[in-house]
Design an enzyme around this catalytic site. Structure first.
Site, mmCIF file in Angstrom:
data_model
loop_
_atom_site.group_PDB
_atom_site.id
_atom_site.type_symbol
_atom_site.label_atom_id
_atom_site.label_comp_id
_atom_site.label_asym_id
_atom_site.label_seq_id
_atom_site.Cartn_x
_atom_site.Cartn_y
_atom_site.Cartn_z
ATOM 1 N N HIS A 121 -32.675 0.260 13.422
ATOM 2 C CA HIS A 121 -32.456 -1.040 13.201
ATOM 3 C C HIS A 121 -30.641 -1.076 13.808
ATOM 4 O O HIS A 121 -30.224 -0.540 14.713
ATOM 5 C CB HIS A 121 -31.685 -0.854 11.980
ATOM 6 C CG HIS A 121 -29.816 0.122 11.707
ATOM 7 N ND1 HIS A 121 -28.410 -0.297 12.018
ATOM 8 C CD2 HIS A 121 -30.352 1.787 11.877
ATOM 9 C CE1 HIS A 121 -27.658 0.982 12.741
ATOM 10 N NE2 HIS A 121 -28.597 1.917 11.869
ATOM 11 N N ASP A 122 -31.030 -2.899 14.657
ATOM 12 C CA ASP A 122 -30.205 -3.415 15.345
ATOM 13 C C ASP A 122 -30.298 -3.052 16.936
ATOM 14 O O ASP A 122 -29.695 -3.308 17.748
ATOM 15 C CB ASP A 122 -28.409 -3.135 15.226
ATOM 16 C CG ASP A 122 -28.512 -4.115 13.182
ATOM 17 O OD1 ASP A 122 -28.007 -5.186 13.177
ATOM 18 O OD2 ASP A 122 -28.230 -2.936 13.192
ATOM 19 N N GLY A 139 -29.093 3.620 15.672
ATOM 20 C CA GLY A 139 -28.697 1.660 15.554
ATOM 21 C C GLY A 139 -28.307 1.487 16.506
ATOM 22 O O GLY A 139 -27.749 2.418 17.312
#
Length: 264
Positions: A121-122, A139
Protein backbone atom coordinates in the site's frame (compact mmCIF):
# COMPACT_ATOMS: atom_id res chain seq x y z
CA UNK A 1 -9.62 -3.54 -32.56
CA UNK A 2 -12.10 -5.61 -30.56
CA UNK A 3 -11.04 -7.14 -27.27
CA UNK A 4 -10.90 -10.89 -26.66
CA UNK A 5 -12.49 -12.04 -23.39
CA UNK A 6 -12.60 -15.73 -22.51
CA UNK A 7 -16.11 -16.95 -21.67
CA UNK A 8 -14.99 -18.12 -18.21
CA UNK A 9 -13.66 -14.69 -17.24
CA UNK A 10 -15.84 -12.65 -14.86
CA UNK A 11 -16.07 -8.95 -15.72
CA UNK A 12 -17.96 -6.50 -13.50
CA UNK A 13 -20.41 -4.38 -15.52
CA UNK A 14 -18.76 -1.18 -14.25
CA UNK A 15 -15.30 -2.18 -15.50
CA UNK A 16 -14.02 -0.24 -18.51
CA UNK A 17 -12.06 -2.35 -20.98
CA UNK A 18 -10.07 -0.69 -23.77
CA UNK A 19 -9.60 -1.94 -27.30
CA UNK A 20 -7.41 -4.90 -28.27
CA UNK A 21 -7.41 -6.25 -24.70
CA UNK A 22 -7.08 -10.00 -24.12
CA UNK A 23 -8.50 -11.47 -20.90
CA UNK A 24 -7.81 -15.14 -20.34
CA UNK A 25 -9.67 -18.00 -18.65
CA UNK A 26 -10.95 -17.62 -15.10
CA UNK A 27 -9.64 -14.11 -14.66
CA UNK A 28 -11.71 -11.66 -12.58
CA UNK A 29 -12.02 -7.96 -13.32
CA UNK A 30 -13.83 -6.17 -10.50
CA UNK A 31 -15.84 -3.00 -10.13
CA UNK A 32 -14.23 0.39 -10.83
CA UNK A 33 -11.38 -1.10 -12.86
CA UNK A 34 -10.17 0.68 -16.01
CA UNK A 35 -7.91 -1.29 -18.36
CA UNK A 36 -6.17 0.55 -21.18
CA UNK A 37 -5.77 -0.51 -24.79
CA UNK A 38 -3.57 -3.44 -25.71
CA UNK A 39 -3.33 -5.05 -22.29
CA UNK A 40 -2.86 -8.81 -22.04
CA UNK A 41 -4.22 -10.65 -19.00
CA UNK A 42 -3.42 -14.35 -18.77
CA UNK A 43 -5.50 -16.93 -16.92
CA UNK A 44 -6.47 -16.74 -13.23
CA UNK A 45 -5.59 -13.07 -12.78
CA UNK A 46 -7.60 -10.96 -10.33
CA UNK A 47 -7.79 -7.18 -10.79
CA UNK A 48 -9.91 -5.24 -8.31
CA UNK A 49 -10.69 -1.54 -8.05
CA UNK A 50 -10.68 1.32 -7.86
CA UNK A 51 -7.76 0.68 -10.20
CA UNK A 52 -6.66 2.47 -13.38
CA UNK A 53 -4.31 0.62 -15.73
CA UNK A 54 -2.66 2.19 -18.77
CA UNK A 55 -1.83 0.69 -22.15
CA UNK A 56 0.05 -2.45 -23.20
CA UNK A 57 0.52 -3.98 -19.76
CA UNK A 58 1.01 -7.74 -19.40
CA UNK A 59 -0.29 -9.68 -16.39
CA UNK A 60 0.77 -13.32 -16.09
CA UNK A 61 -1.07 -16.10 -14.29
CA UNK A 62 -2.26 -15.86 -10.68
CA UNK A 63 -1.45 -12.19 -10.19
CA UNK A 64 -3.54 -10.23 -7.68
CA UNK A 65 -3.72 -6.56 -8.60
CA UNK A 66 -5.60 -3.83 -6.75
CA UNK A 67 -6.47 -5.79 -3.65
CA UNK A 68 -7.22 -3.73 -0.54
CA UNK A 69 -4.38 -2.56 1.69
CA UNK A 70 -3.02 -5.07 4.18
CA UNK A 71 -2.45 -2.24 6.67
CA UNK A 72 -4.50 -3.00 9.81
CA UNK A 73 -5.65 0.63 9.84
CA UNK A 74 -7.51 0.12 6.58
CA UNK A 75 -11.27 0.21 7.08
CA UNK A 76 -12.68 -0.43 3.60
CA UNK A 77 -12.46 3.22 2.52
CA UNK A 78 -12.16 4.00 -1.20
CA UNK A 79 -8.45 3.99 -2.05
CA UNK A 80 -6.73 3.71 -5.40
CA UNK A 81 -4.12 2.04 -7.57
CA UNK A 82 -2.72 3.59 -10.74
CA UNK A 83 -0.47 1.71 -13.18
CA UNK A 84 1.15 3.30 -16.22
CA UNK A 85 2.00 1.76 -19.60
CA UNK A 86 4.10 -1.14 -20.88
CA UNK A 87 4.65 -2.95 -17.59
CA UNK A 88 5.06 -6.70 -17.14
CA UNK A 89 3.85 -8.47 -14.01
CA UNK A 90 4.96 -12.09 -13.97
CA UNK A 91 3.32 -14.96 -12.10
CA UNK A 92 1.88 -14.39 -8.60
CA UNK A 93 2.70 -10.67 -8.41
CA UNK A 94 0.64 -8.70 -5.91
CA UNK A 95 -0.01 -4.94 -5.88
CA UNK A 96 -2.18 -3.37 -3.17
CA UNK A 97 -4.20 -0.18 -3.12
CA UNK A 98 -3.45 2.63 -0.64
CA UNK A 99 -4.64 2.77 2.96
CA UNK A 100 -6.07 6.24 3.63
CA UNK A 101 -9.19 7.56 1.87
CA UNK A 102 -8.40 9.09 -1.50
CA UNK A 103 -4.73 8.03 -1.47
CA UNK A 104 -2.99 6.07 -4.25
CA UNK A 105 -0.45 3.37 -4.82
CA UNK A 106 1.35 4.35 -8.04
CA UNK A 107 3.35 2.25 -10.49
CA UNK A 108 4.93 4.04 -13.45
CA UNK A 109 5.74 2.69 -16.92
CA UNK A 110 8.15 0.27 -18.60
CA UNK A 111 8.78 -1.79 -15.46
CA UNK A 112 9.38 -5.54 -15.26
CA UNK A 113 8.26 -7.34 -12.10
CA UNK A 114 9.34 -10.97 -11.96
CA UNK A 115 7.44 -13.76 -10.21
CA UNK A 116 6.13 -13.29 -6.66
CA UNK A 117 6.98 -9.59 -6.41
CA UNK A 118 4.93 -7.56 -3.94
CA UNK A 119 4.16 -3.83 -3.98
CA UNK A 120 2.39 -2.83 -0.78
CA UNK A 121 0.00 0.00 0.00
CA UNK A 122 0.97 3.62 -0.72
CA UNK A 123 4.15 2.75 -2.62
CA UNK A 124 5.39 4.81 -5.54
CA UNK A 125 7.42 2.99 -8.19
CA UNK A 126 8.97 4.99 -11.01
CA UNK A 127 9.83 3.94 -14.56
CA UNK A 128 12.17 1.40 -16.18
CA UNK A 129 12.65 -0.63 -12.98
CA UNK A 130 13.32 -4.35 -12.70
CA UNK A 131 12.29 -6.30 -9.61
CA UNK A 132 13.79 -9.79 -9.62
CA UNK A 133 11.86 -12.74 -8.18
CA UNK A 134 10.33 -12.05 -4.74
CA UNK A 135 11.32 -8.39 -4.70
CA UNK A 136 9.16 -7.01 -1.88
CA UNK A 137 8.18 -3.48 -0.90
CA UNK A 138 6.56 -2.72 2.45
CA UNK A 139 4.14 0.20 2.68
CA UNK A 140 4.99 3.79 1.72
CA UNK A 141 8.20 2.88 -0.12
CA UNK A 142 9.39 5.10 -2.98
CA UNK A 143 11.43 3.51 -5.77
CA UNK A 144 12.87 5.95 -8.30
CA UNK A 145 13.59 5.32 -12.00
CA UNK A 146 15.95 2.65 -13.40
CA UNK A 147 16.27 0.71 -10.13
CA UNK A 148 17.11 -2.99 -10.12
CA UNK A 149 16.13 -5.03 -7.06
CA UNK A 150 17.96 -8.34 -6.77
CA UNK A 151 15.99 -11.48 -6.03
CA UNK A 152 14.49 -11.73 -2.53
CA UNK A 153 15.26 -8.09 -1.73
CA UNK A 154 12.97 -6.76 1.00
CA UNK A 155 12.51 -3.02 1.55
CA UNK A 156 11.32 -1.65 4.91
CA UNK A 157 8.36 0.71 5.01
CA UNK A 158 8.96 4.42 4.28
CA UNK A 159 12.38 3.79 2.70
CA UNK A 160 13.44 5.41 -0.55
CA UNK A 161 15.43 3.65 -3.26
CA UNK A 162 17.33 6.18 -5.36
CA UNK A 163 17.46 6.17 -9.14
CA UNK A 164 19.91 3.91 -10.97
CA UNK A 165 20.66 1.95 -7.79
CA UNK A 166 21.11 -1.81 -7.59
CA UNK A 167 20.56 -4.26 -4.74
CA UNK A 168 22.22 -7.63 -4.38
CA UNK A 169 20.12 -10.75 -3.93
CA UNK A 170 18.58 -11.33 -0.48
CA UNK A 171 19.32 -7.76 0.60
CA UNK A 172 17.49 -6.31 3.62
CA UNK A 173 16.86 -2.58 3.09
CA UNK A 174 16.12 -0.65 6.29
CA UNK A 175 17.37 2.80 5.26
CA UNK A 176 17.38 4.88 2.09
CA UNK A 177 19.60 3.82 -0.81
CA UNK A 178 21.35 6.81 -2.42
CA UNK A 179 21.05 7.16 -6.19
CA UNK A 180 23.62 5.45 -8.42
CA UNK A 181 24.85 3.06 -5.72
CA UNK A 182 25.11 -0.70 -5.35
CA UNK A 183 24.10 -2.19 -2.00
CA UNK A 184 24.13 -5.70 -0.63
CA UNK A 185 23.71 -7.55 2.64
CA UNK A 186 21.52 -8.04 5.71
CA UNK A 187 21.20 -5.24 6.59
CA UNK A 188 22.32 -3.81 3.27
CA UNK A 189 25.52 -1.79 3.06
CA UNK A 190 26.85 0.38 0.25
CA UNK A 191 29.39 -1.49 -1.87
CA UNK A 192 30.19 1.09 -4.55
CA UNK A 193 28.70 2.78 -7.57
CA UNK A 194 26.38 1.04 -10.03
CA UNK A 195 28.92 1.84 -12.71
CA UNK A 196 27.73 -0.84 -15.12
CA UNK A 197 24.16 0.42 -14.94
CA UNK A 198 25.25 4.02 -15.42
CA UNK A 199 27.27 3.13 -18.53
CA UNK A 200 24.35 1.18 -19.96
CA UNK A 201 22.18 4.28 -19.64
CA UNK A 202 24.65 6.52 -21.41
CA UNK A 203 26.57 8.21 -18.61
CA UNK A 204 29.98 9.45 -19.71
CA UNK A 205 33.22 8.73 -17.89
CA UNK A 206 33.26 12.34 -16.71
CA UNK A 207 29.75 12.05 -15.26
CA UNK A 208 30.61 8.81 -13.49
CA UNK A 209 33.86 10.30 -12.15
CA UNK A 210 31.94 13.24 -10.67
CA UNK A 211 29.41 10.92 -9.00
CA UNK A 212 32.25 8.80 -7.63
CA UNK A 213 33.93 11.86 -6.14
CA UNK A 214 30.72 12.67 -4.26
CA UNK A 215 30.38 9.02 -3.21
CA UNK A 216 33.94 9.08 -1.79
CA UNK A 217 33.19 12.20 0.22
CA UNK A 218 30.17 10.52 1.76
CA UNK A 219 31.55 7.02 2.31
CA UNK A 220 35.34 6.89 2.14
CA UNK A 221 36.82 9.92 3.91
CA UNK A 222 35.58 9.45 7.44
CA UNK A 223 33.43 12.58 7.30
CA UNK A 224 30.08 12.92 9.00
CA UNK A 225 27.08 13.63 6.78
CA UNK A 226 27.16 17.41 7.22
CA UNK A 227 30.89 17.55 6.49
CA UNK A 228 30.49 15.34 3.43
CA UNK A 229 27.68 17.49 2.03
CA UNK A 230 29.72 20.64 2.66
CA UNK A 231 32.70 19.17 0.83
CA UNK A 232 30.57 18.02 -2.11
CA UNK A 233 28.86 21.40 -2.42
CA UNK A 234 32.15 23.27 -2.23
CA UNK A 235 33.02 22.01 -5.73
CA UNK A 236 31.31 22.50 -9.11
CA UNK A 237 28.46 19.98 -9.29
CA UNK A 238 27.00 18.11 -12.23
CA UNK A 239 23.27 17.43 -12.47
CA UNK A 240 23.87 13.86 -11.26
CA UNK A 241 25.82 15.02 -8.21
CA UNK A 242 23.03 17.47 -7.38
CA UNK A 243 20.59 14.55 -7.46
CA UNK A 244 22.89 12.54 -5.21
CA UNK A 245 23.45 15.22 -2.57
CA UNK A 246 19.83 16.40 -2.53
CA UNK A 247 18.73 12.83 -1.88
CA UNK A 248 21.11 12.61 1.10
CA UNK A 249 19.92 15.96 2.46
CA UNK A 250 16.28 14.84 2.38
CA UNK A 251 16.74 11.36 3.90
CA UNK A 252 14.34 10.92 6.83
CA UNK A 253 15.34 7.37 7.77
CA UNK A 254 19.03 7.88 7.22
CA UNK A 255 20.83 6.08 4.41
CA UNK A 256 22.74 2.83 4.12
CA UNK A 257 26.23 2.90 5.59
CA UNK A 258 29.40 1.65 3.96
CA UNK A 259 30.22 -2.03 3.82
CA UNK A 260 33.53 -3.53 4.85
CA UNK A 261 34.38 -4.43 1.27
CA UNK A 262 33.51 -0.96 -0.02
CA UNK A 263 36.45 -0.94 -2.40
CA UNK A 264 38.22 2.26 -3.35
Amino acid sequence: MASSIHPTAIIDPSARIGSDVEIGPYSIIGADVEIGDGCWIQHHVTILGPTKIGKNNRFFAYGSIGQQSQDLKYNAEPTYLEIGDDNTFREFCTVNRATSPGEKTIVGSHNHFLAYCHIAHDCIVGNHCIFSNNGTLAGHVTVEDHVILGGLTAVHQFCRVGRHSFTGGCSKIVQDIPPFTTVDGNPARARGLNETGLKRHGCTEAQIKAIYSAYRSLYRKGLNTSQAIEEIRSKPMTAEVEVFVTFIETAKRGFVSAGKNNAD
